[in-house]
Scaffold this motif. Structure first.
Motif, mmCIF file in Angstrom:
data_model
loop_
_atom_site.group_PDB
_atom_site.id
_atom_site.type_symbol
_atom_site.label_atom_id
_atom_site.label_comp_id
_atom_site.label_asym_id
_atom_site.label_seq_id
_atom_site.Cartn_x
_atom_site.Cartn_y
_atom_site.Cartn_z
ATOM 1 N N ASN A 108 7.039 26.395 10.496
ATOM 2 C CA ASN A 108 6.334 25.030 11.433
ATOM 3 C C ASN A 108 6.714 24.139 10.479
ATOM 4 O O ASN A 108 6.355 23.878 9.517
ATOM 5 C CB ASN A 108 4.830 25.431 11.403
ATOM 6 C CG ASN A 108 4.211 24.354 12.164
ATOM 7 O OD1 ASN A 108 4.768 23.322 12.194
ATOM 8 N ND2 ASN A 108 2.830 24.617 12.285
ATOM 9 N N LEU A 109 7.457 22.959 11.192
ATOM 10 C CA LEU A 109 7.883 21.942 10.502
ATOM 11 C C LEU A 109 6.739 20.966 10.248
ATOM 12 O O LEU A 109 7.172 19.883 9.594
ATOM 13 C CB LEU A 109 8.906 21.326 11.210
ATOM 14 C CG LEU A 109 10.102 22.204 11.473
ATOM 15 C CD1 LEU A 109 11.310 21.807 12.546
ATOM 16 C CD2 LEU A 109 10.940 22.376 10.220
ATOM 17 N N THR A 110 5.779 21.046 10.634
ATOM 18 C CA THR A 110 4.609 20.087 10.439
ATOM 19 C C THR A 110 4.005 20.229 9.162
ATOM 20 O O THR A 110 2.843 19.721 8.887
ATOM 21 C CB THR A 110 3.646 20.288 11.783
ATOM 22 O OG1 THR A 110 3.005 21.500 11.793
ATOM 23 C CG2 THR A 110 4.386 20.060 13.098
ATOM 24 N N THR A 111 4.164 21.393 8.486
ATOM 25 C CA THR A 111 3.479 21.763 7.151
ATOM 26 C C THR A 111 3.957 20.705 6.195
ATOM 27 O O THR A 111 5.086 20.057 6.332
ATOM 28 C CB THR A 111 3.772 23.092 6.705
ATOM 29 O OG1 THR A 111 5.035 23.194 6.676
ATOM 30 C CG2 THR A 111 3.304 24.127 7.739
ATOM 31 N N ALA A 112 2.980 20.653 5.297
ATOM 32 C CA ALA A 112 2.995 19.466 4.269
ATOM 33 C C ALA A 112 4.509 19.771 3.532
ATOM 34 O O ALA A 112 5.159 18.931 3.131
ATOM 35 C CB ALA A 112 1.922 19.617 3.237
ATOM 36 N N TYR A 113 4.764 21.107 3.083
ATOM 37 C CA TYR A 113 5.939 21.288 2.458
ATOM 38 C C TYR A 113 7.227 20.613 3.144
ATOM 39 O O TYR A 113 8.058 20.011 2.680
ATOM 40 C CB TYR A 113 6.067 22.831 2.249
ATOM 41 C CG TYR A 113 7.296 23.092 1.412
ATOM 42 C CD1 TYR A 113 7.307 23.056 0.030
ATOM 43 C CD2 TYR A 113 8.535 23.753 2.154
ATOM 44 C CE1 TYR A 113 8.464 23.621 -0.583
ATOM 45 C CE2 TYR A 113 9.689 23.977 1.589
ATOM 46 C CZ TYR A 113 9.734 23.869 0.138
ATOM 47 O OH TYR A 113 10.609 24.139 -0.732
ATOM 48 N N TRP A 114 7.474 21.341 4.364
ATOM 49 C CA TRP A 114 8.477 20.948 5.008
ATOM 50 C C TRP A 114 8.523 19.524 5.359
ATOM 51 O O TRP A 114 9.912 18.875 5.150
ATOM 52 C CB TRP A 114 8.619 21.782 6.431
ATOM 53 C CG TRP A 114 8.917 23.105 6.201
ATOM 54 C CD1 TRP A 114 8.210 24.040 6.652
ATOM 55 C CD2 TRP A 114 10.139 23.700 5.554
ATOM 56 N NE1 TRP A 114 8.736 25.332 6.297
ATOM 57 C CE2 TRP A 114 9.894 25.135 5.681
ATOM 58 C CE3 TRP A 114 11.154 23.122 4.740
ATOM 59 C CZ2 TRP A 114 10.862 25.877 5.068
ATOM 60 C CZ3 TRP A 114 12.155 24.193 4.167
ATOM 61 C CH2 TRP A 114 11.863 25.416 4.211
ATOM 62 N N GLN A 115 7.279 18.973 5.723
ATOM 63 C CA GLN A 115 7.678 17.225 6.018
ATOM 64 C C GLN A 115 7.666 16.444 4.728
ATOM 65 O O GLN A 115 8.668 15.508 4.767
ATOM 66 C CB GLN A 115 5.940 16.811 6.212
ATOM 67 C CG GLN A 115 5.734 17.317 7.615
ATOM 68 C CD GLN A 115 6.695 16.513 8.873
ATOM 69 O OE1 GLN A 115 6.575 15.162 8.608
ATOM 70 N NE2 GLN A 115 7.249 17.116 9.683
ATOM 71 N N LYS A 116 7.389 16.944 3.586
ATOM 72 C CA LYS A 116 7.973 16.603 2.152
ATOM 73 C C LYS A 116 9.376 16.526 1.979
ATOM 74 O O LYS A 116 9.870 15.277 1.383
ATOM 75 C CB LYS A 116 7.055 17.162 1.066
ATOM 76 C CG LYS A 116 7.454 16.598 -0.396
ATOM 77 C CD LYS A 116 6.754 17.161 -1.453
ATOM 78 C CE LYS A 116 7.157 16.628 -2.817
ATOM 79 N NZ LYS A 116 6.106 16.997 -3.943
ATOM 80 N N HIS A 117 10.076 17.612 2.312
ATOM 81 C CA HIS A 117 11.312 17.719 2.224
ATOM 82 C C HIS A 117 12.391 17.329 3.284
ATOM 83 O O HIS A 117 13.405 17.441 2.995
ATOM 84 C CB HIS A 117 11.796 19.153 1.628
ATOM 85 C CG HIS A 117 11.162 19.371 0.334
ATOM 86 N ND1 HIS A 117 11.535 19.031 -0.908
ATOM 87 C CD2 HIS A 117 9.874 20.049 -0.064
ATOM 88 C CE1 HIS A 117 10.577 19.425 -2.014
ATOM 89 N NE2 HIS A 117 9.569 20.005 -1.405
ATOM 90 N N LEU A 118 11.786 17.115 4.499
ATOM 91 C CA LEU A 118 12.494 16.866 5.581
ATOM 92 C C LEU A 118 13.528 15.638 5.419
ATOM 93 O O LEU A 118 13.089 14.669 5.060
ATOM 94 C CB LEU A 118 11.659 16.768 6.925
ATOM 95 C CG LEU A 118 12.312 16.375 8.105
ATOM 96 C CD1 LEU A 118 13.152 17.426 8.646
ATOM 97 C CD2 LEU A 118 11.235 15.863 9.126
ATOM 98 N N ILE A 119 14.718 15.908 5.799
ATOM 99 C CA ILE A 119 15.822 14.836 6.066
ATOM 100 C C ILE A 119 15.998 14.317 7.451
ATOM 101 O O ILE A 119 15.718 13.188 7.864
ATOM 102 C CB ILE A 119 17.119 15.192 5.510
ATOM 103 C CG1 ILE A 119 17.135 15.456 4.197
ATOM 104 C CG2 ILE A 119 18.383 14.155 5.993
ATOM 105 C CD1 ILE A 119 18.507 16.137 3.505
#
Length: 339
Positions: free
Chosen positions: A321-332
């Motif tokens: 899930n791209l809305t989680t804090a982890y992926w949002q923090k590292h998303l380009i």
């Protein structure tokens, strides 16, 4: 009067101290959650490809634990679907596995049920592999017992409903019972033989979602990538024999659709058209930075499948899930492959 003022002052100080403790607790929870999202990729990978109830999904972590122990992580989705059929996640013996140990029904508690059910399924898989039969035979054998594997092996290498029906007929002596399940009504008017459940594969399979994409190229890519759901993440892995890392999975899967991507996440980012995630379509790539010290800016890549979801080589390989804090923090952002 002074006593009253002192009481009010102490009460105010007390309330202030309690509020401060509450703030500390909130901060501690926030920090704990943030650290958890950074340190554990497993916690952010979601089970994709199945549609089961919340009562079943709450057992996901325990299923993953024992699937990993018995070497069948790629079958987590199947095990969850079995739980949905067996108990809906609501009974103590959620996998109804007591009887596989020769115990009365519903003897085992929840964790023991999942441990035994997963072990039993793993044993059936090994038996099926040795006999050369397919995975649907294993699913039916979870209901019928291991003898069904031998039954299929002597007649065919592939499960069929006809074999499931004939096995039940033999074991029941032809005795029938009416059965209200919609699948039974559709197939034969609503009855089954009095042995096991000859519709078991259909009952389990109804919870699987076969993702459909309008774009033929995307469908080819995902058909290939989904073969490896549940496989472990292996740094440097680029084929099914080794398993995959993130860019190894995308390179392998897109190659099946005639698209040759370079090997690393950074190189794949360099050859794509960069777009914001809000403009991404299924089949685009999704890129991330600083997920580990790789010596490059781009360190992770996944396949965008729509609805803020991606399919990627996490650990294990699966949906996220791209809305989680982890992926949002590292998303380009997303990258569209130039054709």
């Amino acid at each position: 009067m002074k006593v009253m003022k002192l009481k009010i002052m102490f009460i105010a100080l007390g309330l202030g101290f309690l509020a401060f403790l509450g703030l500390l607790a909130f901060v501690a929870i926030f920090i704990s959650n943030e650290e958890h999202s950074l340190d554990s990729d497993d916690s952010i990978d979601e089970i994709g490809g199945i549609s089961v109830s919340a009562d079943v999904l709450k057992h996901q972590a325990m299923v993953e634990k024992y699937a990993k122990e018995y070497g069948i992580l790629e079958y987590v989705s199947t095990l969850l679907a079995i739980i949905e059929v067996e108990s809906g996640g609501k009974l103590k013996d959620v996998m109804q596995s007591s009887e596989s140990l020769g115990l009365p029904p519903n003897t085992l508690d929840t964790e023991a049920s999942i441990q035994q059910g997963t072990k039993y399924f793993a044993d059936l898989l090994r038996s099926a592999k040795a006999s050369g039969v397919d995975e649907n035979t294993v699913i039916q054998a979870y209901n019928y017992g291991g003898a069904f594997i031998d039954y299929v092996a002597k007649r065919d290498t592939q499960y069929s409903f006809g074999l499931a029906e004939s096995f039940a007929k033999e074991r029941s002596g032809g005795s029938r019972v009416t059965y209200s399940n919609p699948i039974a009504k559709k197939k034969n008017g609503g009855w089954r033989y009095r042995y096991g459940n000859m519709f078991y594969v259909d009952l389990v399979s109804q919870y699987f979602i076969s993702p459909h994409f309008d774009d033929e190229m995307v469908q080819i890519v995902m058909n290939e990538a989904l073969k490896y759901e549940g496989f472990p993440y292996v740094f440097g892995g680029d084929n099914p024999n080794t398993s995959f890392d993130c860019s190894g999975l995308t390179q392998w899967s897109y190659r099946k659709a005639g698209i040759n991507l370079p090997r690393t996440a950074q190189e794949q980012y360099d050859v794509t058209e960069h777009i914001p995630l809000s403009e991404a379509k299924p089949g685009d790539l999704v890129f991330f930075h600083s997920t580990y010290n790789a010596g490059t800016y781009v360190t992770h890549v996944g396949i965008y499948v729509g609805n803020n979801q991606m399919y990627n080589a996490g650990d294990p390989i699966g949906y996220a899930n791209l809305t989680t804090a982890y992926w949002q923090k590292h998303l380009i952002g997303a990258g569209r492959i130039k054709q």
